[in-house]
Design an enzyme around this catalytic site. Structure first.
Site, PDB file in Angstrom:
ATOM      1  N   THR A 148     -18.993  -1.639  -6.847  1.00 50.12           N
ATOM      2  CA  THR A 148     -18.131  -2.372  -5.916  1.00 50.12           C
ATOM      3  C   THR A 148     -18.539  -3.834  -5.778  1.00 50.12           C
ATOM      4  OG1 THR A 148     -17.705  -0.323  -4.699  1.00 50.12           O
ATOM      5  CG2 THR A 148     -17.140  -2.391  -3.612  1.00 50.12           C
TER       6      THR A 148
ATOM      7  N   HIS B 132     -16.247   6.015 -10.117  1.00 48.19           N
ATOM      8  CA  HIS B 132     -16.497   4.633 -10.534  1.00 48.19           C
ATOM      9  C   HIS B 132     -15.858   4.354 -11.895  1.00 48.19           C
ATOM     10  CE1 HIS B 132     -20.388   4.711  -7.871  1.00 48.19           C
ATOM     11  NE2 HIS B 132     -19.287   4.551  -7.153  1.00 48.19           N
TER      12      HIS B 132
ATOM     13  N   GLU C 105       0.833  -1.200   0.000  1.00 47.62           N
ATOM     14  CA  GLU C 105       0.000   0.000   0.000  1.00 47.62           C
ATOM     15  C   GLU C 105       0.866   1.248   0.000  1.00 47.62           C
ATOM     16  OE1 GLU C 105      -2.373   2.767  -0.236  1.00 47.62           O
ATOM     17  OE2 GLU C 105      -3.374   0.803  -0.169  1.00 47.62           O
TER      18      GLU C 105
END
Length: 494
Positions: A472, A426, A35
């Site tokens: 999602t 999105h 990350e």
């Protein structure tokens, strides 16, 4: 870890789903997640909306927004009045984590706002938790209905979906009955007007929102040699010989010193902008990489509803073949705006999601002469609105006004307006899956990159279809298919 069976670059919902499913299907796997951002909450991957103090939450959002951690200025009176009039509201381009990634004029219909979330949990710390099931016209046509249904069921379990999180809300139930009388005819029951499914748990103080902490579960408690998250670490390159991946080249964020972690399999799960960026930087450049960038539009409408009992729950009008729009209806909070308007009833917000045409010319590009905060080629976006997009948006505005009158009435002084492209966050299509390696896709239906034995991609970017629904649940379902493919292949090989 100096080596791992699986390295997952990115700790958002799909990367976390890969980790969870691989652990379930391949218990002995050594898993490393990478990350670029920090861990901002004590609970690994927790959701920021569970932080009650708004000032504290705002500070944490700044830490979570990638390389640019400049605090965002709130909406001003002029912008608010422009939004009320249906014009351009520049504050929508100052949301935490948004960045402008092309040279369009701020009011240009071809402007595309990008987004960067960099923290442990990725967008899982910030997402709306909306988990509606995609319609038949949005599903991947070359994945069988039975396989897709099983994957969607897995996804709902991973995310902890609640199909009616505010059950018993009388105002919402009454509204759904009015909407259903107009929209339910000709639909199957699963596409009736219904509560918006959320990845959330009801409690005495309201909803508790699920982040990737729910997806990862007890993985985070395992010994470091079995599972670990390497935070504030940038992946500079996926190491490969053109067919087989052997590891990843990493660096502490902001450092030029790199080191290598060997890997049996690599999953690139950054996001729809940064996953193609990493593949490009690694010399993995299929023809479709970064192309077919797609995002649905959001037409917004503020309504007012007369009700004796304030509504708390969200409602959803699902997309169908005959109604290719997804509509979210929820209580609107106007307390932070410079002027709330002359609203008599309860303010209700509507997000009317409108798909956009897919074009290979809408794309992410990379500048090898400039690097960003990760040390990777700088991102730019090329985007052009189609004539079909414009026609659908005008139709959507008419639908939004009609629905507003079913809710109650359009709020006085609030025009119907279209949010800037990219505002939904999105983004899709840039690492899209395909049925054949014909240059129009980046990966196969298991999300394995064409031509590679052990390289997978994940996230909304793999979705190859035009959608108008929060993605999602869909993208995590596709991730579960890929994760099972990895576990099955590696178990067999072992």
């Amino acid at each position: 870890m100096k080596s791992a069976d699986v390295v997952i670059v990115g700790t958002g919902p799909t990367g976390s789903a890969y980790a969870r499913v691989i652990r379930t299907e391949w218990p002995e796997a050594r898993i490393l997640m990478v990350e670029a951002g920090p861990q901002i909450l004590p609970k690994t991957g927790g959701h920021l909306d569970n932080v009650a103090d708004l000032d504290e939450r705002g500070s944490l959002e700044v830490l979570a927004q990638g390389g640019d951690r400049t605090p965002r200025m709130p909406i001003n009176k002029e912008e608010w009045e422009a939004r009320r009039a249906g014009g351009f509201d520049g504050s929508l381009l100052r949301r935490s984590g948004l960045f402008i990634a092309n040279d369009g004029d701020p009011q240009d219909e071809n402007l595309f706002a990008g987004f960067s979330a960099a923290n442990v949990g990725g967008m899982g710390t910030k997402w709306s938790t909306g988990t509606p099931v995609p319609s038949e016209i949005e599903l991947v046509p070359f994945i069988s209905a039975s396989e897709m249904q099983a994957a969607l069921t897995t996804s709902a379990k991973l995310l902890g979906v609640n199909t009616d999180p505010n059950a018993g809300d009388p105002a919402a139930i009454a509204l759904r009955e009015r909407l259903g009388a107009v929209f339910n005819a000709g639909r199957t029951p699963d596409r009736f007007v219904q509560p918006m499914p959320l990845a959330a748990t009801p409690g005495p103080d309201g909803l508790h929102y699920h982040g990737t902490d729910v997806v990862l579960g007890d993985l985070v408690d395992e010994p470091a040699e079995r599972f670990s998250i390497m935070k504030e670490t940038a992946c500079r390159r996926v190491i490969h010989d053109g067919r087989t991946v052997t590891g990843v080249e990493l660096a502490s964020t902001g450092s030029s010193d790199t080191f290598v972690v060997n890997a049996g399999t690599v999953v690139v799960a950054c996001d729809a902008l940064h996953s193609p960026q990493l593949l490009h930087a690694s010399g993995i450049r299929p023809e479709a990489l970064g192309r077919n960038l797609n995002d649905h539009y959001i037409v917004s409408q503020i309504s007012e509803m007369d009700t004796d009992v304030p509504m708390k729950a969200m409602s959803w009008i699902p997309a169908t073949r005959d109604f290719p729009y997804s509509v979210t209806i929820a209580p609107a909070s106007l307390h932070s705006m410079p002027r709330s308007g002359d609203i008599v009833g309860q303010p209700i917000g509507m997000g009317f999601f409108v798909s956009s045409d897919i074009s290979p010319d809408n794309r992410v590009t990379f500048d090898d002469t400039r690097t960003d905060w990760l040390g990777l080629p700088a991102i730019s976006i090329k985007w052009r609105q189609s004539e079909g997009d414009k026609a659908r948006l005008e139709e959507a505005k008419d639908h939004a006004l009609a629905i507003s009158n079913i809710i109650g009435r359009p709020a006085a002084g609030f025009a119907t307006f279209v949010q800037p492209v990219g505002s939904s966050l999105h983004f899709q299509g840039t690492i899209r899956m395909g049925e054949a390696d014909d240059g129009t896709s980046v990966c196969d239906k298991t999300s394995k990159v064409w031509g590679f034995d052990n390289l997978y991609v994940a996230g909304n970017g793999v979705i190859p279809t035009a959608t108008a629904t929060n993605p999602t649940l869909f993208s995590v379902a596709l991730a579960s298919i890929g994760a099972r493919a990895i576990a099955g292949a590696r178990r067999t090989a072992a």
